[in-house]
Design a protein around this motif. Sequence first.
Motif, short mmCIF file in Angstrom:
data_model
loop_
_atom_site.label_atom_id
_atom_site.label_comp_id
_atom_site.label_asym_id
_atom_site.label_seq_id
_atom_site.Cartn_x
_atom_site.Cartn_y
_atom_site.Cartn_z
N GLN A 155 0.87 -1.11 0.01
CA GLN A 155 -0.07 0.05 0.09
C GLN A 155 0.87 1.35 -0.06
OE1 GLN A 155 -2.75 -0.57 3.27
NE2 GLN A 155 -3.27 -2.27 2.43
N LYS A 177 -3.04 -2.30 -4.96
CA LYS A 177 -3.41 -1.84 -3.58
C LYS A 177 -2.63 -0.59 -3.40
CE LYS A 177 -5.22 -6.00 -2.12
NZ LYS A 177 -5.11 -7.22 -1.05
N GLN A 179 -1.41 2.76 -2.47
CA GLN A 179 -2.00 4.12 -2.28
C GLN A 179 -0.74 5.25 -2.18
OE1 GLN A 179 -3.96 3.76 1.56
NE2 GLN A 179 -5.01 1.96 0.96
N SER A 200 -5.30 2.25 -9.61
CA SER A 200 -6.47 2.89 -9.18
C SER A 200 -6.73 3.47 -7.75
CB SER A 200 -7.55 2.19 -9.72
OG SER A 200 -7.73 0.82 -9.31
N SER A 201 -5.56 2.73 -6.86
CA SER A 201 -6.16 2.99 -5.42
C SER A 201 -5.23 4.32 -5.10
CB SER A 201 -5.80 1.94 -4.43
OG SER A 201 -6.31 0.76 -4.83
N THR A 203 -3.49 7.62 -3.86
CA THR A 203 -3.82 8.79 -3.33
C THR A 203 -2.79 9.77 -3.59
OG1 THR A 203 -3.41 8.26 -1.04
CG2 THR A 203 -5.72 7.93 -1.84
N TYR A 204 -1.48 9.33 -3.65
CA TYR A 204 -0.27 10.27 -3.56
C TYR A 204 0.77 9.66 -4.28
CZ TYR A 204 3.85 12.48 -1.37
OH TYR A 204 4.69 13.55 -0.88
N LEU A 223 -6.65 8.50 -12.45
CA LEU A 223 -6.45 8.06 -11.06
C LEU A 223 -7.36 8.98 -10.33
CD1 LEU A 223 -2.50 8.27 -11.27
CD2 LEU A 223 -3.91 5.99 -10.96
N GLY A 224 -8.49 8.39 -10.07
CA GLY A 224 -9.61 9.15 -9.65
C GLY A 224 -9.61 9.50 -7.98
N ASN A 225 -8.51 8.66 -7.47
CA ASN A 225 -8.71 8.87 -6.04
C ASN A 225 -7.43 9.74 -5.72
OD1 ASN A 225 -10.67 7.12 -5.16
ND2 ASN A 225 -9.42 5.51 -5.68
N LEU A 226 -6.64 10.32 -6.78
CA LEU A 226 -5.41 10.87 -6.55
C LEU A 226 -5.63 12.56 -5.62
CD1 LEU A 226 -2.42 10.26 -6.93
CD2 LEU A 226 -2.56 11.43 -8.92
N LYS A 227 -4.74 12.44 -4.56
CA LYS A 227 -5.16 13.94 -3.80
C LYS A 227 -3.82 14.72 -4.20
CE LYS A 227 -8.43 12.80 -0.52
NZ LYS A 227 -8.43 10.97 -0.38
#
Length: 244
Positions: A155, A177, A179, A200-201, A203-204, A223-227
């Motif tokens: 992760q 997985k 992130q 796709s998981s 975020t960074y 990458l829809g979860n990317l912050k």
Amino acid sequence: MSSSFFHTKIFSFLVALLHLKCLLLPVESTSPSLITDKEALISFKSQLKELEPPTLLSSWSNSNSSPCNWTGVTCNEFRQRVIALNLSGFGLEGTISPHITNLSFLGSLQLQNNKLRGNLPPQIGNLFRLTVMNLSSNSLEGEIPLNISKLTELQVLDLMSNKISGTIPEELNHLSKLQVLNLGRNRLLGEISASLSNLSSLTYLNLGTNSLSGRIPGDLGRLGNLKVLDLTINNLFGTVPSSI
Ligand SMILES: *[C@@H]1O[C@H](CO)[C@@H](O)[C@H](O)[C@H]1NC(C)=O
Ligand SMILES: *[C@@H]1O[C@H](CO)[C@@H](O)[C@H](O)[C@H]1NC(C)=O
Ligand SMILES: *[C@@H]1O[C@H](CO)[C@@H](O)[C@H](O)[C@H]1NC(C)=O
Ligand SMILES: *[C@@H]1O[C@H](CO)[C@@H](O)[C@H](O)[C@H]1NC(C)=O
Ligand SMILES: *[C@@H]1O[C@H](CO)[C@@H](O)[C@H](O)[C@H]1NC(C)=O
Ligand SMILES: *[C@@H]1O[C@H](CO)[C@@H](O)[C@H](O)[C@H]1NC(C)=O
């Protein structure tokens, strides 16, 4: 169903559990696997030097002590296997022994903020239970081993601030997985592979301060979860794709 029948059932279940426990416990306490873990840790330590006191690895010795009681080592209570190694900021200098990959229950490997050099061992792919790997702020070099793609539970992969070279392997896209992927402040070359957009998981994603070239792949917009996306200080050209 009568309640006595029910109670008998529960009773026999408990008796069965007790038997199971008695059978399992002696086997576990002499488990050759914890011995394997201990040997792996001793071999790992043998390639390291502690730069200054306190010598945090002094508890790591071949005496009768259980490695579960050593500084920086965490064991799983039930199985008594090493599940986490956190030697963050221990002032360690040296290379990462491939023997570390014999810690087959390892879920977290944190060796950040030391002076580790040399390559990441390709056998790293054996640590298939790893969820967290933080090796940031060291002097690791060489390429990212392709076998890292076998760490499918991963992760967090943080290799920031090392001297890692070569290209970003496409095989990283197997780490579904993942992130956090931080490869910032290294010496990576080549283009940013569109295959990263399959993570796709995520975020960074930090690929900043490298020597990456080419265009920013528009697929990264998937990458829809990317912050956080950091691509600063590279040799990229073209425009920022609108998909992003
Ligand atoms: C762990 O180490 C400490 C100090 O070295 C010792 O007092 C303690 O008995 C050890 N515990 C086990 C379970 O070995
Ligand atoms: C790892 O160890 C460092 C220093 O001993 C500590 O600050 C940090 O909280 C630990 N991290 C974890 C995840 O246990
Ligand atoms: C431990 O790792 C080393 C290096 O990868 C390997 O040569 C050795 O066979 C391994 N030992 C065990 C018991 O798995
Ligand atoms: C890397 O993976 C390949 C393919 O699965 C395997 O044959 C090879 O033994 C692995 N290398 C190491 C050093 O573990
Ligand atoms: C890795 O360790 C560094 C230094 O302790 C820390 O700043 C960073 O947040 C860690 N990375 C992750 C993804 O937790
Ligand atoms: C992304 O994954 C899909 C299916 O898992 C695969 O067909 C596709 O080739 C992958 N895309 C890239 C760019 O690797």
